[in-house]
Scaffold this motif. Structure first.
Motif, PDB file in Angstrom:
ATOM      1  N   PHE A 270     -12.892 119.131  69.457  1.00 40.70           N
ATOM      2  CA  PHE A 270     -11.885 118.107  69.711  1.00 40.70           C
ATOM      3  C   PHE A 270     -12.054 117.534  71.122  1.00 40.70           C
ATOM      4  N   TYR A 271     -12.074 118.434  72.112  1.00 41.18           N
ATOM      5  CA  TYR A 271     -12.241 117.978  73.492  1.00 41.18           C
ATOM      6  C   TYR A 271     -13.635 117.405  73.715  1.00 41.18           C
ATOM      7  N   GLY A 272     -14.638 118.009  73.084  1.00 39.57           N
ATOM      8  CA  GLY A 272     -15.991 117.500  73.240  1.00 39.57           C
ATOM      9  C   GLY A 272     -16.133 116.075  72.751  1.00 39.57           C
ATOM     10  N   THR A 273     -15.421 115.741  71.674  1.00 39.03           N
ATOM     11  CA  THR A 273     -15.450 114.365  71.173  1.00 39.03           C
ATOM     12  C   THR A 273     -14.803 113.406  72.166  1.00 39.03           C
ATOM     13  N   ALA A 274     -13.666 113.813  72.732  1.00 33.70           N
ATOM     14  CA  ALA A 274     -13.005 112.964  73.727  1.00 33.70           C
ATOM     15  C   ALA A 274     -13.895 112.757  74.951  1.00 33.70           C
ATOM     16  N   VAL A 275     -14.537 113.840  75.403  1.00 33.26           N
ATOM     17  CA  VAL A 275     -15.424 113.731  76.564  1.00 33.26           C
ATOM     18  C   VAL A 275     -16.629 112.859  76.244  1.00 33.26           C
ATOM     19  N   ALA A 276     -17.208 113.024  75.059  1.00 33.79           N
ATOM     20  CA  ALA A 276     -18.392 112.241  74.692  1.00 33.79           C
ATOM     21  C   ALA A 276     -18.066 110.757  74.613  1.00 33.79           C
ATOM     22  N   ARG A 277     -16.890 110.427  74.096  1.00 36.88           N
ATOM     23  CA  ARG A 277     -16.508 109.017  74.035  1.00 36.88           C
ATOM     24  C   ARG A 277     -16.323 108.435  75.432  1.00 36.88           C
ATOM     25  N   GLU A 278     -15.699 109.198  76.312  1.00 33.62           N
ATOM     26  CA  GLU A 278     -15.512 108.708  77.676  1.00 33.62           C
ATOM     27  C   GLU A 278     -16.856 108.626  78.404  1.00 33.62           C
ATOM     28  N   ALA A 279     -17.739 109.581  78.116  1.00 33.37           N
ATOM     29  CA  ALA A 279     -19.065 109.547  78.743  1.00 33.37           C
ATOM     30  C   ALA A 279     -19.828 108.300  78.324  1.00 33.37           C
ATOM     31  N   GLN A 280     -19.696 107.912  77.067  1.00 34.46           N
ATOM     32  CA  GLN A 280     -20.375 106.693  76.626  1.00 34.46           C
ATOM     33  C   GLN A 280     -19.786 105.467  77.323  1.00 34.46           C
ATOM     34  N   ALA A 281     -18.468 105.446  77.480  1.00 35.22           N
ATOM     35  CA  ALA A 281     -17.842 104.311  78.175  1.00 35.22           C
ATOM     36  C   ALA A 281     -18.316 104.219  79.620  1.00 35.22           C
ATOM     37  N   VAL A 282     -18.405 105.368  80.288  1.00 32.92           N
ATOM     38  CA  VAL A 282     -18.900 105.371  81.667  1.00 32.92           C
ATOM     39  C   VAL A 282     -20.355 104.925  81.708  1.00 32.92           C
ATOM     40  N   ALA A 283     -21.157 105.398  80.755  1.00 32.45           N
ATOM     41  CA  ALA A 283     -22.570 105.016  80.723  1.00 32.45           C
ATOM     42  C   ALA A 283     -22.729 103.525  80.450  1.00 32.45           C
ATOM     43  N   GLU A 284     -21.894 102.964  79.592  1.00 32.29           N
ATOM     44  CA  GLU A 284     -21.961 101.523  79.326  1.00 32.29           C
ATOM     45  C   GLU A 284     -21.615 100.730  80.583  1.00 32.29           C
ATOM     46  N   THR A 285     -20.578 101.168  81.326  1.00 33.54           N
ATOM     47  CA  THR A 285     -20.220 100.484  82.569  1.00 33.54           C
ATOM     48  C   THR A 285     -21.342 100.613  83.590  1.00 33.54           C
TER      49      THR A 285
ATOM     50  N   GLY B  90     -24.863 111.779  72.184  1.00 34.83           N
ATOM     51  CA  GLY B  90     -23.884 112.846  72.363  1.00 34.83           C
ATOM     52  C   GLY B  90     -22.577 112.550  71.667  1.00 34.83           C
ATOM     53  N   ARG B  91     -22.143 111.281  71.694  1.00 32.26           N
ATOM     54  CA  ARG B  91     -20.899 110.920  70.998  1.00 32.26           C
ATOM     55  C   ARG B  91     -21.042 111.109  69.494  1.00 32.26           C
ATOM     56  N   VAL B  92     -22.175 110.651  68.925  1.00 32.18           N
ATOM     57  CA  VAL B  92     -22.385 110.808  67.487  1.00 32.18           C
ATOM     58  C   VAL B  92     -22.415 112.281  67.100  1.00 32.18           C
ATOM     59  N   ALA B  93     -23.119 113.103  67.886  1.00 30.77           N
ATOM     60  CA  ALA B  93     -23.194 114.537  67.587  1.00 30.77           C
ATOM     61  C   ALA B  93     -21.818 115.188  67.675  1.00 30.77           C
ATOM     62  N   ALA B  94     -21.033 114.830  68.707  1.00 34.21           N
ATOM     63  CA  ALA B  94     -19.705 115.423  68.868  1.00 34.21           C
ATOM     64  C   ALA B  94     -18.775 115.005  67.739  1.00 34.21           C
ATOM     65  N   GLU B  95     -18.800 113.714  67.380  1.00 38.25           N
ATOM     66  CA  GLU B  95     -17.924 113.242  66.305  1.00 38.25           C
ATOM     67  C   GLU B  95     -18.330 113.828  64.960  1.00 38.25           C
ATOM     68  N   THR B  96     -19.630 114.006  64.744  1.00 33.47           N
ATOM     69  CA  THR B  96     -20.085 114.604  63.482  1.00 33.47           C
ATOM     70  C   THR B  96     -19.633 116.046  63.367  1.00 33.47           C
ATOM     71  N   ALA B  97     -19.765 116.800  64.460  1.00 30.90           N
ATOM     72  CA  ALA B  97     -19.315 118.202  64.444  1.00 30.90           C
ATOM     73  C   ALA B  97     -17.808 118.281  64.226  1.00 30.90           C
ATOM     74  N   PHE B  98     -17.066 117.398  64.858  1.00 37.72           N
ATOM     75  CA  PHE B  98     -15.614 117.384  64.687  1.00 37.72           C
ATOM     76  C   PHE B  98     -15.235 117.065  63.243  1.00 37.72           C
ATOM     77  N   ALA B  99     -15.918 116.089  62.647  1.00 42.08           N
ATOM     78  CA  ALA B  99     -15.634 115.724  61.256  1.00 42.08           C
ATOM     79  C   ALA B  99     -15.995 116.853  60.305  1.00 42.08           C
ATOM     80  N   ARG B 100     -17.092 117.557  60.573  1.00 45.91           N
ATOM     81  CA  ARG B 100     -17.505 118.652  59.688  1.00 45.91           C
ATOM     82  C   ARG B 100     -16.491 119.796  59.732  1.00 45.91           C
ATOM     83  N   LEU B 101     -15.968 120.101  60.901  1.00 48.97           N
ATOM     84  CA  LEU B 101     -15.041 121.221  61.034  1.00 48.97           C
ATOM     85  C   LEU B 101     -13.667 120.902  60.461  1.00 48.97           C
TER      86      LEU B 101
END
Length: 430
Positions: A146-161, A207-218
């Motif tokens: 759960f937290y990993g998905t939130a962090v991965a999404r924010e990491a992608q936003a920071v990387a895009e900026t 990383g975002r795709v991997a985190a969201e996939t793991a979250f969806a699987r669980l």
């Protein structure tokens, strides 16, 4: 307070308890635990079979080569046959006949039965504790996802900026080089920065795709579900010693090891009591078409059956030695589980304390980044700060908030790990 700094709370967002509930309803891991629990419960019913009555039914249909008939008149001399009169021959064994029977067997005495039954209950309880521990570990894993998905999404936003800023840097550097106000190396350095930023952006997306996939699987929830971080909660213990006392009482692995040690000792007692005789009672009802000399086709019998094996070639002695060793090993496993509990609880307590300090430090970092952005905005309005410097200040604030989210994850996951290590259900913790 920190929650408002790090992530907005979207409408209809998934909370951490929602994720746990979804996993319990539809997650594969939770369904596997449920099946394991079902299998463990069957051991108790199997143990009761040692003392419960058994009903056995049987049926036969026999075809003989020829019937066996006893004819007394044919065996006497003719001159004496008149003394018998008209005596029908007796069919001792028919050529064809059916038979069936029903027996009820009730164990009356068995030295092993009671210890094995009690041991089975201990084993089932131990399995329940093991499954409870796996369930707590699964909740911790879901929280980490759960937290990993939130962090991965924010990491992608920071990387895009960061990638956008790098491209802006490259454009400005190219203009400066063309105007002769910057050396040619500035163009190359800016292009390298763009390549590095784009590479980091690709990694962040992965990383975002991997985190969201793991979250969806669980959990079985959609991978793109919006998330809402839970409110901060303190630990229910004042110090590590209080947490350790809770672990000694409620930790699933420790309770399971204690119950398994009891079951092993009862198994050893049962192997010693195997030297005693066994006594069974049996009631049987028979029905046959082949009556022979019997007056009726059916009959019943009650049998008291006692057995005692005085010597079995040494098998019971070997079993006793083995079960004694198993009992000693189970006791040592209980001691090791207690040592593991103390080590893990103390380690997780320090990990949580460090994470709490990290959150406090990153709050100060975010405050400084906000001040830096405020100064940059004021400078940009006054003309003393370039737009690129202003964007860098904004990126710095976002990166600080990203670091705060990571620290928040470390603290909350450390809290959940500590709760799981002590056997405390996070849903029942105030």
């Amino acid at each position: 307070m920190l929650l408002a700094l790090l992530l907005p709370s979207p409408a209809h967002a998934v909370t951490l308890p929602d994720a746990w509930t979804a996993a319990e309803r539809g997650g594969v891991e939770t369904r596997l635990l449920a099946e394991q629990r079902t299998q463990a419960e069957t051991l108790r019913a199997q143990a009761w079979a040692l003392v419960q009555p058994k009903v056995v039914a049987g049926a036969t249909y026999t075809v003989n080569e020829y019937p066996i008939v006893l004819d007394f008149a044919a065996s006497l001399p003719p001159e004496f046959a008149s003394f018998l009169g008209d005596v029908e021959p007796t069919v001792v064994n028919k050529e064809r006949f059916a038979a069936w029977n029903v027996s009820v067997v009730q164990p009356l005495f068995s030295g092993q039965a009671l210890p094995l039954l009690r041991g089975a209950y201990r084993t089932v309880d131990a399995s329940r504790e093991e499954l409870r521990g796996q369930g707590l570990a699964l909740r911790t894993g879901i929280a980490r996802a759960f937290y990993g998905t939130a962090v991965a999404r924010e990491a992608q936003a920071v990387a895009e900026t960061a990638a956008a800023n790098a491209r802006t840097h490259a454009s400005l550097a190219a203009t400066a080089v063309d105007a002769g106000s910057a050396p040619p190396s500035a163009r190359l350095e800016a292009q390298l920065a763009v390549a590095r930023a784009e590479r980091e952006l690709l990694g962040a997306r992965e990383g975002r795709v991997a985190a969201e996939t793991a979250f969806a699987r669980l959990t079985g929830l959609p991978a793109d579900s919006p998330l809402e971080l839970p409110a901060t909660r303190p630990l229910p213990w004042a110090d590590a010693e209080a947490a350790l006392r809770a672990a000694r009482e409620n930790r699933p692995s420790l309770r399971a090891a204690r119950l398994q040690a009891q079951a092993a000792r009862l198994q050893h007692v049962a192997s010693a009591l195997d030297w005693l005789p066994t006594v069974d009672g049996r009631f049987t009802y028979n029905y046959t078409e082949n009556v022979g000399f019997a007056p009726d086709r059916d009959m019943w019998m009650v049998v008291l059956d006692a057995k005692w094996t005085a010597w079995d070639g040494g098998f019971r002695l070997a079993t006793q030695r083995k079960n004694a060793s198993v009992a000693r090993m189970a006791g040592l496993a209980e001691d090791r589980a207690a040592q593991d509990a103390e080590e893990q609880v103390r380690t997780l307590w320090e990990k949580h304390a460090r994470a709490v300090a990290g959150v406090e430090a990153v709050i100060r970092e975010i405050a400084l980044a906000e001040q830096n952005l405020a100064l940059a905005e004021a400078g940009f309005s006054a003309g003393s700060v370039t737009f690129l410097q202003l964007e860098d200040a904004r990126l710095g604030l976002r990166a600080a908030r990203m670091a705060g989210l990571v620290q928040r994850m470390d603290r909350d996951v450390a809290r959940l790990e500590l709760l799981a290590a002590t056997g405390t259900d996070p849903l029942e913790t105030p």
